[in-house]
Design a protein around this motif. Structure first.
Motif, short mmCIF file in Angstrom:
data_model
loop_
_atom_site.label_atom_id
_atom_site.label_comp_id
_atom_site.label_asym_id
_atom_site.label_seq_id
_atom_site.Cartn_x
_atom_site.Cartn_y
_atom_site.Cartn_z
N THR B 224 0.82 -1.20 0.00
CA THR B 224 0.00 0.00 0.00
C THR B 224 0.86 1.26 0.00
N GLY B 225 2.21 1.09 0.09
CA GLY B 225 3.08 2.26 0.18
C GLY B 225 3.20 2.76 1.61
N ARG B 226 2.83 1.90 2.55
CA ARG B 226 2.95 2.28 3.96
C ARG B 226 3.72 1.19 4.70
N VAL B 227 4.36 1.61 5.79
CA VAL B 227 5.12 0.67 6.60
C VAL B 227 4.60 0.77 8.03
N LEU B 228 4.43 -0.38 8.66
CA LEU B 228 3.96 -0.42 10.04
C LEU B 228 5.16 -0.55 10.96
N VAL B 229 5.32 0.38 11.89
CA VAL B 229 6.47 0.38 12.79
C VAL B 229 5.98 0.25 14.22
N ASP B 230 6.65 -0.60 14.96
CA ASP B 230 6.34 -0.76 16.39
C ASP B 230 7.59 -0.36 17.14
N SER B 231 7.50 0.68 17.97
CA SER B 231 8.72 1.18 18.62
C SER B 231 8.44 1.55 20.06
N HIS B 257 5.94 5.17 3.35
CA HIS B 257 7.31 4.85 2.94
C HIS B 257 7.27 3.61 2.05
N ASP B 258 8.12 3.54 1.03
CA ASP B 258 8.07 2.40 0.11
C ASP B 258 8.97 1.25 0.55
N ASP B 259 9.97 1.56 1.36
CA ASP B 259 11.00 0.55 1.62
C ASP B 259 11.22 0.37 3.11
N PRO B 260 10.70 -0.70 3.68
CA PRO B 260 10.84 -0.90 5.13
C PRO B 260 12.29 -1.01 5.58
N ALA B 261 13.16 -1.60 4.74
CA ALA B 261 14.56 -1.77 5.13
C ALA B 261 15.24 -0.40 5.30
N ALA B 262 15.01 0.48 4.33
CA ALA B 262 15.61 1.81 4.40
C ALA B 262 15.08 2.58 5.60
N LEU B 263 13.78 2.45 5.81
CA LEU B 263 13.17 3.16 6.95
C LEU B 263 13.77 2.66 8.26
N ASN B 264 13.93 1.35 8.35
CA ASN B 264 14.49 0.76 9.56
C ASN B 264 15.89 1.30 9.81
N ALA B 265 16.71 1.35 8.75
CA ALA B 265 18.08 1.86 8.89
C ALA B 265 18.06 3.31 9.36
N ARG B 273 14.77 2.89 18.87
CA ARG B 273 14.70 1.42 18.93
C ARG B 273 13.47 0.94 18.16
N VAL B 274 13.63 -0.11 17.40
CA VAL B 274 12.51 -0.64 16.61
C VAL B 274 12.17 -2.05 17.09
N ALA B 275 10.93 -2.24 17.55
CA ALA B 275 10.53 -3.58 18.03
C ALA B 275 9.96 -4.41 16.90
N GLY B 276 9.39 -3.73 15.92
CA GLY B 276 8.83 -4.49 14.80
C GLY B 276 8.62 -3.57 13.62
N ILE B 277 8.85 -4.11 12.42
CA ILE B 277 8.62 -3.28 11.24
C ILE B 277 8.16 -4.17 10.09
N THR B 278 7.05 -3.83 9.46
CA THR B 278 6.57 -4.62 8.31
C THR B 278 5.97 -3.69 7.25
N GLU B 279 6.05 -4.19 6.05
CA GLU B 279 5.43 -3.49 4.95
C GLU B 279 3.93 -3.77 5.00
N GLN B 280 3.13 -2.72 4.85
CA GLN B 280 1.69 -2.95 4.83
C GLN B 280 1.27 -3.39 3.43
N ARG B 281 0.54 -4.51 3.40
CA ARG B 281 -0.01 -4.97 2.12
C ARG B 281 -1.51 -4.92 2.19
N ARG B 282 -2.12 -4.83 1.03
CA ARG B 282 -3.57 -4.84 1.01
C ARG B 282 -4.05 -6.21 1.47
N THR B 283 -5.08 -6.22 2.30
CA THR B 283 -5.59 -7.52 2.71
C THR B 283 -6.44 -8.07 1.56
#
Lengths: 275, 309
Positions: B224-231, B257-265, B273-283
């Protein structure tokens, strides 16, 4: 597939109940007759009933005459009506067809199973009636104070062997008659998911046919009514055997079986199975 | 495995299936999704030669259906619109009769085939009580057992988890995945999105008799072009993201954000601190709701003139 159908026939408690009830009716009548010793006068009451008190060996014929008009066709209609419609109703029809069982094969197996049921029912009625008759009324030479031989409907005496042969022929004739009627229910069964509905259609045909049989205005169609020659089996007990009605009856029932089975096949083989 | 071309079925004036081009490949776990009354069951019945198509072609396991369906069916196990059995007989007896009814397999190994199928669906301990006394879940398991009886190459299952409790659903899902990994292609028709989403690798969505979508599940579920972050440091993260934050719910952030890896970095580089990070996909639900119209079992009254839109 025929073996499977026969096993299903055997495993169904309802079929055993039907057979039991069929055999029970002649038994009850025999008990009443033997207790009262009051046979209907000759020419009245059920066929052969006036003669059974003098010889129990004739009782199977009397028993067949009792169950033939209603009871036997009723059980045939219920069993034949259930054949395809019952499977459709429980949903097992679709699973049989995708097993796969060919539609024609299934229909043939159902017809064979029906034939076996009819034969078993009629033979069982005859055998239990023979046992009942001989036990309660005495048979052949043992019949006290009576001439040993059975008198045929034409007046001549029949020996026990001759009687048995005639009885077998009569049983065969009744089986064919019932099959001719059963295919009506089988045909109806390929149209509906309700086995009761299919049986009802066959019974409606039976009743219509019986009513028309008594109507003078219906004379031109009478020779084609399914029930028209049903009673012709009695002619086996004339001396000599009176073949004309028997032959016509066999031909008519064969016609019903061939035409209606072909029609059932045509309908069932091309039908969308949505049950 | 299954290919249809322009498959159409008309019942009187109703068009139940309309020009469907189905393509199920060997090894697929194919989910055939659609609202109630969208033509799924009619479709399944046509594949099995129970219902004849008005027009179009069907090819199953390389053979034309219904012309050579008798050669295809022995290789297929199926569950169509709920299980069915003779109610006055036991489950075992039902399976034995079904086994004896069709071709293939000697009588001598019948008992072991039946026991294997019962064991696979978790009914091996079932006693001789008649099917009439079975619960809905037991009947469903028995139906699955009859589908598995012949160790089929292709399983066509219509609503297979109907009537099962959550544990039962889980068991059946595991069983289907296990069979699929052993080489069985699974075609599953369902209106339950979660079931298809958890089990299938490919989906087809049908609506009002038309196939409106057919693709790999991963391809359908586009980002969806979004990233879910848990911090554990949401405030610091918000400060760092500056304006790309879309939504915040406690420690959970939705970031454009398009790229969870880049966002995480970027976050970790900024001391968050990042506890969880995933790319949001359409259900799958979103996708299906988008391509389908209303449910066929919903019947609205005609809109009254002058009523508010």
């Amino acid at each position: 597939m025929i073996g499977v159908e026969l096993r299903k026939l055997m495993l169904r408690p309802r079929n055993w109940l039907t057979l039991l009830l069929l055999c029970l009716l002649p038994f009850i009548v025999a008990v009443f007759l033997s207790v009262s010793q009051l046979a209907p006068p000759p020419g009245q009451g059920g066929a052969f009933l006036s003669a059974v008190l003098s010889n129990g060996e004739l009782y199977p014929a009397a028993a067949l005459a009792m169950v033939l008009p209603i009871f036997l066709p009723l059980s045939v209609a219920v069993t034949a009506g259930d054949s395809i419609a019952g499977e459709a109703g429980t949903g097992t029809l679709r699973y049989l067809l995708i097993r796969p069982v060919g539609r024609v094969r299934l229909l043939i197996a159902k017809l064979v199973a029906l034939a076996v049921f009819v034969v078993v029912a009629i033979v069982l009625v005859a055998v239990t009636a023979l046992i009942t008759g001989v036990t309660l009324f005495g048979g052949g030479a043992e019949a006290v104070g009576q001439p040993g031989a059975v008198t045929s409907l034409s007046g001549a005496a029949l020996s026990s062997d001759d009687l048995a042969l005639r009885l077998l022929a009569a049983i065969g004739y009744i089986v064919v008659s019932m099959l001719g009627f059963g295919v009506i229910a089988l045909f109806a069964s390929t149209f509906t998911e309700s086995s009761l509905g299919a049986a009802l259609i066959a019974l409606a045909v039976l009743i219509t046919s019986s009513v028309l049989e008594t109507l003078d205005a219906a004379t031109p169609v009478k020779p084609y009514l399914p029930t028209h020659y049903w009673l012709a089996w009695i002619d086996f007990f004339r001396d000599p055997v009176f073949w004309r009605s028997i032959d016509s009856g066999l031909l008519l029932q064969a016609g019903y079986i061939v035409v209606l089975f072909a029609a059932s096949w045509a309908n069932f083989a091309t039908k969308d199975i949505t049950s | 495995m299954i290919k249809t071309h322009g498959l159409t079925k008309r019942y009187g004036r109703t068009l139940a299936v309309d020009g469907v081009d189905l393509d199920v490949r060997p090894g697929d776990r194919y989910g055939f999704l659609g609202p109630n009354g969208s033509g799924k069951t009619t479709m399944v019945r046509m594949l099995l030669g129970l219902v004849y198509a008005t027009s179009g072609e069907i090819e199953v396991l390389g053979e034309p259906v219904p012309r050579r369906v008798h050669r295809v069916l022995p290789r297929i196990g199926a569950l169509v619109e709920g299980p069915a059995a003779y109610p006055h007989l036991s489950g075992r007896r039902n399976l034995k009769l079904l086994d004896a009814a069709g071709p293939g397999g000697p009588r001598r190994t019948r008992k072991s085939r039946v026991e294997d199928a019962l064991a696979a669906v978790g009914l091996s301990g079932v006693d001789s009580r008649p099917v009439r006394a079975y619960s809905l879940g037991m009947r469903q398991r028995l139906g699955l057992a009859s589908a598995l009886l012949r160790k089929p190459e292709l399983l066509i299952l219509d609503e297979p988890t109907n009537g099962l409790d959550p544990r039962g659903i889980h068991e059946i899902r595991d069983l289907l995945i296990q069979l699929n990994e052993a080489g069985t292609t699974v075609f599953l028709s369902s209106h339950l999105l979660a079931e298809v989403e958890q089990l299938c690798t490919r989906v087809g969505v049908v609506d009002k008799g038309k196939l409106v979508l057919q693709d790999e599940l991963t391809a359908v579920r586009t980002p969806t072009g979004r990233v879910l972050v848990d911090s554990p440091d949401p405030a610091a993260a918000v400060a760092l993201l500056d304006g790309r934050l879309e939504h915040r719910d406690g420690s959970r952030l939705v970031v454009r954000h398009d790229d969870p890896a880049a966002l995480n970095a970027q976050l970790v580089g900024g001391g968050v601190r990042v506890a969880g990070i995933t790319e949001q996909r359409r259900t799958l639900e979103e996708v299906v709701l988008e391509v389908t119209t209303s449910s066929a079992d919903r019947i609205d009254g005609a809109s009254r003139p002058g009523a508010a839109p």
